[in-house]
Design an enzyme around this catalytic site. Structure first.
Site, PDB file in Angstrom:
ATOM      1  N   ASN A   9       0.761  -1.309   0.037  1.00 34.96           N
ATOM      2  CA  ASN A   9      -0.066   0.073  -0.176  1.00 34.96           C
ATOM      3  C   ASN A   9       0.855   1.242   0.136  1.00 34.96           C
ATOM      4  OD1 ASN A   9      -1.865   2.145   0.457  1.00 34.96           O
ATOM      5  ND2 ASN A   9      -2.356   1.411   2.565  1.00 34.96           N
ATOM      6  N   LYS A  11       0.237   4.390  -0.347  1.00 37.28           N
ATOM      7  CA  LYS A  11      -0.654   5.515   0.605  1.00 37.28           C
ATOM      8  C   LYS A  11      -0.482   6.761  -0.448  1.00 37.28           C
ATOM      9  CE  LYS A  11      -0.102   2.948   4.762  1.00 37.28           C
ATOM     10  NZ  LYS A  11       0.024   2.938   6.324  1.00 37.28           N
ATOM     11  N   HIS A  93      -9.174   1.283   5.132  1.00 29.37           N
ATOM     12  CA  HIS A  93      -8.112   1.396   5.933  1.00 29.37           C
ATOM     13  C   HIS A  93      -8.234   2.249   6.947  1.00 29.37           C
ATOM     14  CE1 HIS A  93      -3.736   2.192   6.750  1.00 29.37           C
ATOM     15  NE2 HIS A  93      -3.603   1.340   5.881  1.00 29.37           N
ATOM     16  N   GLU A 163      -4.753  -4.787  10.744  1.00 30.32           N
ATOM     17  CA  GLU A 163      -3.951  -3.913  11.030  1.00 30.32           C
ATOM     18  C   GLU A 163      -4.117  -2.958  12.155  1.00 30.32           C
ATOM     19  OE1 GLU A 163      -2.218  -2.799   6.795  1.00 30.32           O
ATOM     20  OE2 GLU A 163      -3.744  -1.350   7.421  1.00 30.32           O
ATOM     21  N   GLY A 169       3.110   2.017  10.862  1.00 35.94           N
ATOM     22  CA  GLY A 169       4.162   2.942  10.557  1.00 35.94           C
ATOM     23  C   GLY A 169       4.723   3.499  11.915  1.00 35.94           C
TER      24      GLY A 169
END
Ligand code: 13P
Length: 250
Positions: A9, A11, A93, A163, A169
Site C-alpha cells: 500500500n 498510500k 484502511h 492492521e 508506521g
C-alpha cells in the site's frame, strides 16, 4: 489451500519516477509463487499496469466510492478503478476511517459497490492502542467484521487485512501470540457467518510495520496468509525480501 498474498500500500506516496521500483520488483520476481499486489495512488494505476505488463503483479486502488457514479467531486468509483486496470481495491484502511470519518457502514457500501464493479476487495480492520490496552481488541474486531463485510462475498473476491492502528508506521509489532489470537478469531467469525468452506477460503493478511527482518516469523503464525505492507513496499529491495519470506512460508 489459500494462495499467499503480498500486498503493498503506497498510500499518498509516489509520482511516475517511483514506477522504477515496480519494474525492479517484477524483474526480481519473474515467476512469483505468491500473489503480488500493489496499491499506488490513483494517478499511477494505469501506468503501473503498463510497468507490470506480462507479469503476475496486480494493481489495486486505495479506496472507492459507495455509489456507481454521480456528483461526488474528488471521489473515484469502482468502475473507474477497474477501467484504469486495477483488479482490487483496499477499503476501510484505518487512515480512511480516521481522516475521512469512514464508518463500518461506509466500508460495507463501498465493498458492495466494488464487488459490483468486478473488483476484489481488501477490507481493513484493527484496533487502536487504547482499545488494545483496555482488552477490547476482539470485541472491536468482531464489530468491524460484522459491520464492514457485505453478506455476499467469497474467498475469491475478498481479503481481510488485520492492521492494529498502533503498529502502522510505528515500528511496533504485536507479539506473534497476539497476531495469532486475532487471526484465529477472525477465521472463526468468518466460518460462523459465511459457512465453513467460504470462511476457510478468505485470505487474512497482517499489516503494520512488516519488514524483511520480521516477515518470516509473522508468516509462520497460523491463519496469516500474507501481509499488507506500507513503508517497506516503496522500495523494491525491501518488498522483495518480504516476498521471499512469504514464498519460504509455503
Ligand atoms: P506500514 O507497513 O508502513 O506500517 O503500514 C502498514 C499499512 O498501513 C498498510 O496498509
Amino acid at each position: 489451500m489459500r494462495r499467499k498474498l503480498a500486498a503493498g500500500n503506497w498510500k499518498m506516496n509516489g509520482v511516475s519516477t517511483q514506477l522504477a521500483e515496480v519494474e525492479a520488483l517484477c524483474a526480481a520476481h519473474p515467476s512469483p509463487r505468491v500473489d503480488l499486489l500493489i496499491a499506488p495512488p490513483a494517478t499511477l494505476i494505469s501506468s503501473m499496469v503498463v510497468s507490470a505488463a506480462n507479469h503476475a503483479l496486480e494493481v489495486a486502488g486505495q479506496d472507492c466510492h459507495g455509489e456507481k457514479n454521480g456528483a461526488h467531486t474528488g471521489d473515484i468509483s469502482g468502475e473507474m478503478l477497474k477501467d484504469a486496470g486495477a483488479s482490487y481495491v483496499i477499503l476501510g484502511h484505518s487512515e480512511r476511517r480516521e481522516d475521512h470519518s469512514e464508518s463500518d457502514d461506509d466500508v460495507r457500501s463501498k465493498a458492495r459497490a466494488a464487488l459490483a464493479a468486478d473488483l476484489k476487495v481488501v477490507i481493513c480492520i484493527g484496533e487502536s492502542l487504547e482499545e488494545r490496552e483496555a482488552a477490547n481488541t476482539l470485541e472491536i474486531i468482531a464489530g468491524q467484521l460484522a459491520g464492514s463485510l457485505p453478506d455476499i462475498l467469497t474467498g475469491e473476491n475478498t481479503v481481510i487485512a488485520y492492521e492494529p492502528i498502533w503498529a502502522i508506521g510505528t515500528g511496533k509489532v504485536p507479539t506473534l501470540a497476539q497476531i495469532g489470537e486475532v487471526h484465529d478469531f477472525i477465521r472463526s467469525k468468518l466460518q460462523t457467518r459465511f459457512g465453513e468452506g467460504v470462511g476457510r477460503s478468505i485470505r487474512l493478511l497482517y499489516g503494520g510495520s512488516v519488514k524483511p527482518s520480521n516477515a518470516s516469523e509473522i508468516f509462520n503464525v497460523s491463519n496469516v496468509d500474507g501481509a499488507l505492507v506500507g513503508g517497506a513496499s516503496l522500495k523494491a529491495e525491501d518488498f522483495s525480501g518480504i516476498i521471499k519470506a512469504l514464498e519460504d512460508a509455503i
